[in-house]
Design a protein around this motif. Structure first.
Motif, PDB file in Angstrom:
ATOM      1  N   PRO A 176      22.877  36.847  29.465  1.00  0.00           N
ATOM      2  CA  PRO A 176      22.230  35.744  30.195  1.00  0.00           C
ATOM      3  C   PRO A 176      23.225  34.992  31.059  1.00  0.00           C
ATOM      4  O   PRO A 176      22.917  34.543  32.156  1.00  0.00           O
ATOM      5  N   SER A 177      24.456  34.872  30.547  1.00  0.00           N
ATOM      6  CA  SER A 177      25.500  34.170  31.294  1.00  0.00           C
ATOM      7  C   SER A 177      26.845  34.772  30.913  1.00  0.00           C
ATOM      8  O   SER A 177      27.206  34.788  29.736  1.00  0.00           O
ATOM      9  N   ALA A 178      27.554  35.305  31.913  1.00  0.00           N
ATOM     10  CA  ALA A 178      28.835  35.942  31.622  1.00  0.00           C
ATOM     11  C   ALA A 178      29.722  35.909  32.854  1.00  0.00           C
ATOM     12  O   ALA A 178      29.243  35.834  33.993  1.00  0.00           O
ATOM     13  N   VAL A 179      31.030  35.954  32.616  1.00  0.00           N
ATOM     14  CA  VAL A 179      32.029  36.104  33.663  1.00  0.00           C
ATOM     15  C   VAL A 179      32.722  37.431  33.407  1.00  0.00           C
ATOM     16  O   VAL A 179      33.250  37.659  32.312  1.00  0.00           O
ATOM     17  N   LEU A 180      32.692  38.334  34.392  1.00  0.00           N
ATOM     18  CA  LEU A 180      33.322  39.639  34.231  1.00  0.00           C
ATOM     19  C   LEU A 180      34.814  39.532  34.519  1.00  0.00           C
ATOM     20  O   LEU A 180      35.230  39.006  35.546  1.00  0.00           O
ATOM     21  N   CYS A 181      35.600  40.043  33.591  1.00  0.00           N
ATOM     22  CA  CYS A 181      37.065  40.002  33.697  1.00  0.00           C
ATOM     23  C   CYS A 181      37.564  41.379  34.135  1.00  0.00           C
ATOM     24  O   CYS A 181      37.080  42.404  33.625  1.00  0.00           O
ATOM     25  N   PRO A 182      38.509  41.456  35.066  1.00  0.00           N
ATOM     26  CA  PRO A 182      38.977  42.760  35.551  1.00  0.00           C
ATOM     27  C   PRO A 182      39.805  43.567  34.549  1.00  0.00           C
ATOM     28  O   PRO A 182      40.062  44.748  34.771  1.00  0.00           O
ATOM     29  N   LEU A 183      40.226  42.971  33.435  1.00  0.00           N
ATOM     30  CA  LEU A 183      40.996  43.712  32.438  1.00  0.00           C
ATOM     31  C   LEU A 183      40.134  44.824  31.843  1.00  0.00           C
ATOM     32  O   LEU A 183      38.985  44.598  31.458  1.00  0.00           O
ATOM     33  N   THR A 184      40.675  46.022  31.758  1.00  0.00           N
ATOM     34  CA  THR A 184      39.904  47.147  31.236  1.00  0.00           C
ATOM     35  C   THR A 184      40.525  47.725  29.967  1.00  0.00           C
ATOM     36  O   THR A 184      39.964  47.617  28.888  1.00  0.00           O
ATOM     37  N   HIS A 185      41.712  48.317  30.095  1.00  0.00           N
ATOM     38  CA  HIS A 185      42.370  48.943  28.949  1.00  0.00           C
ATOM     39  C   HIS A 185      43.813  48.463  28.899  1.00  0.00           C
ATOM     40  O   HIS A 185      44.456  48.315  29.947  1.00  0.00           O
ATOM     41  N   PRO A 186      44.349  48.195  27.722  1.00  0.00           N
ATOM     42  CA  PRO A 186      45.733  47.691  27.642  1.00  0.00           C
ATOM     43  C   PRO A 186      46.743  48.709  28.145  1.00  0.00           C
ATOM     44  O   PRO A 186      46.581  49.915  27.947  1.00  0.00           O
ATOM     45  N   ASP A 187      47.774  48.201  28.790  1.00  0.00           N
ATOM     46  CA  ASP A 187      48.848  49.090  29.221  1.00  0.00           C
ATOM     47  C   ASP A 187      49.886  49.208  28.104  1.00  0.00           C
ATOM     48  O   ASP A 187      49.772  48.579  27.042  1.00  0.00           O
ATOM     49  N   VAL A 188      50.882  50.025  28.353  1.00  0.00           N
ATOM     50  CA  VAL A 188      51.904  50.317  27.335  1.00  0.00           C
ATOM     51  C   VAL A 188      52.623  49.049  26.881  1.00  0.00           C
ATOM     52  O   VAL A 188      52.892  48.858  25.679  1.00  0.00           O
ATOM     53  N   MET A 189      52.930  48.169  27.817  1.00  0.00           N
ATOM     54  CA  MET A 189      53.645  46.939  27.468  1.00  0.00           C
ATOM     55  C   MET A 189      52.780  46.035  26.594  1.00  0.00           C
ATOM     56  O   MET A 189      53.271  45.413  25.639  1.00  0.00           O
ATOM     57  N   GLN A 190      51.499  45.930  26.908  1.00  0.00           N
ATOM     58  CA  GLN A 190      50.595  45.096  26.111  1.00  0.00           C
ATOM     59  C   GLN A 190      50.417  45.665  24.706  1.00  0.00           C
ATOM     60  O   GLN A 190      50.368  44.916  23.724  1.00  0.00           O
ATOM     61  N   ILE A 191      50.342  46.980  24.608  1.00  0.00           N
ATOM     62  CA  ILE A 191      50.215  47.631  23.293  1.00  0.00           C
ATOM     63  C   ILE A 191      51.475  47.376  22.460  1.00  0.00           C
ATOM     64  O   ILE A 191      51.406  47.038  21.279  1.00  0.00           O
ATOM     65  N   THR A 192      52.639  47.521  23.097  1.00  0.00           N
ATOM     66  CA  THR A 192      53.906  47.304  22.399  1.00  0.00           C
ATOM     67  C   THR A 192      54.036  45.864  21.931  1.00  0.00           C
ATOM     68  O   THR A 192      54.447  45.591  20.788  1.00  0.00           O
ATOM     69  N   ALA A 193      53.683  44.918  22.804  1.00  0.00           N
ATOM     70  CA  ALA A 193      53.789  43.503  22.445  1.00  0.00           C
ATOM     71  C   ALA A 193      52.902  43.170  21.253  1.00  0.00           C
ATOM     72  O   ALA A 193      53.302  42.415  20.353  1.00  0.00           O
ATOM     73  N   ALA A 194      51.695  43.748  21.219  1.00  0.00           N
ATOM     74  CA  ALA A 194      50.797  43.508  20.091  1.00  0.00           C
ATOM     75  C   ALA A 194      51.382  44.077  18.804  1.00  0.00           C
ATOM     76  O   ALA A 194      51.297  43.469  17.729  1.00  0.00           O
ATOM     77  N   ALA A 195      51.992  45.251  18.899  1.00  0.00           N
ATOM     78  CA  ALA A 195      52.604  45.863  17.717  1.00  0.00           C
ATOM     79  C   ALA A 195      53.743  45.011  17.177  1.00  0.00           C
ATOM     80  O   ALA A 195      53.889  44.837  15.956  1.00  0.00           O
ATOM     81  N   LEU A 196      54.553  44.466  18.069  1.00  0.00           N
ATOM     82  CA  LEU A 196      55.661  43.621  17.623  1.00  0.00           C
ATOM     83  C   LEU A 196      55.150  42.319  17.011  1.00  0.00           C
ATOM     84  O   LEU A 196      55.763  41.792  16.068  1.00  0.00           O
TER      85      LEU A 196
END
Length: 230
Positions: A176-196
């Protein structure tokens, strides 16, 4: 101290299916991608262990040289049933082989800092964020802070409130109400940062096991399994 990180990701499903492997160096809190390979297609996701072997060779990391990874990270879902099984098995195998820890992260866990920042930048308060990614035909995975569910697009019932919606399938669900964000899939750096963050205790522990939401597509034969040989 974690200095060398092997990242494995075979989670994307459907038309987005691909396999990714990377070697990431951590020096004084700064991350640098030393080697990275990505191949598109379901077979690439299933054969992600070959990509891992190639990036390790490119980076010059090996147990024999005393430069084996200190940590193996794998994206555990949601995503392709076969891709998750293959990538988690590859991650576990490498970790056992070099004697280092292995941790799993989900897509939304890796994207969370950027999603939180995008949410904070909105002019009006919102209910939260959701990451919508491809599943089998006619279905998507919806991951939020509380976990992940599989949703049939035709039967989707949106939660109340205004949501920030990310992920490659973000436009397939009606809100009913949403804002679409351009983020789709995490990149390698984002995956690594989450793991740490997980290793440091900033994220709760999670085993490096696939997050299966849908059952496998394989079905038993209509006449049942063949009898055991005599």
């Amino acid at each position: 101290m974690v200095q060398r990180i092997l990242v494995i990701d075979g989670s994307p499903a459907g038309d987005n299916a691909c396999g990714t492997a990377a070697c990431v160096a951590s020096t004084d809190g700064q991350l640098q991608v030393v080697a990275c390979m990505q191949e598109a297609g379901k077979q690439a996701a299933e054969g992600v262990s070959l990509l891992a072997a190639k990036v390790l060779q490119q980076a010059g990391w090996s147990r024999a040289q005393g430069t084996a990874p200190d940590l193996v990270v794998v994206v555990v879902g949601p995503g392709s049933f076969t891709g998750l099984r293959a990538s988690c098995a590859a991650a576990a195998g490498y970790a056992v082989g070099v004697g280092c820890p292995v941790v799993g992260v989900t897509r939304a866990e890796a994207l969370a800092p950027e999603l939180d920042a995008a949410l904070a930048a909105q002019p009006e308060p919102m209910a939260g964020w959701l990451v919508v990614t491809a599943a089998r035909r006619g279905r998507v995975f919806v991951e939020g802070r509380q976990g992940v569910q599989a949703a049939t697009i035709a039967d989707w019932s949106a939660p109340k409130g205004t949501w920030l919606v990310a992920g490659e399938s973000r436009a397939e669900l009606a809100f009913p109400s949403a804002v679409l964000c351009p983020l789709t899939h995490p990149d390698v750096m984002q995956i690594t940062a989450a793991a740490l963050r997980r290793v440091s205790g900033a994220l709760p522990a999670r085993a490096a096991l696939p997050v299966y939401v849908d059952p496998p597509e394989a079905k038993l034969p209509a006449n049942g399994l063949r009898a055991a040989p005599v």
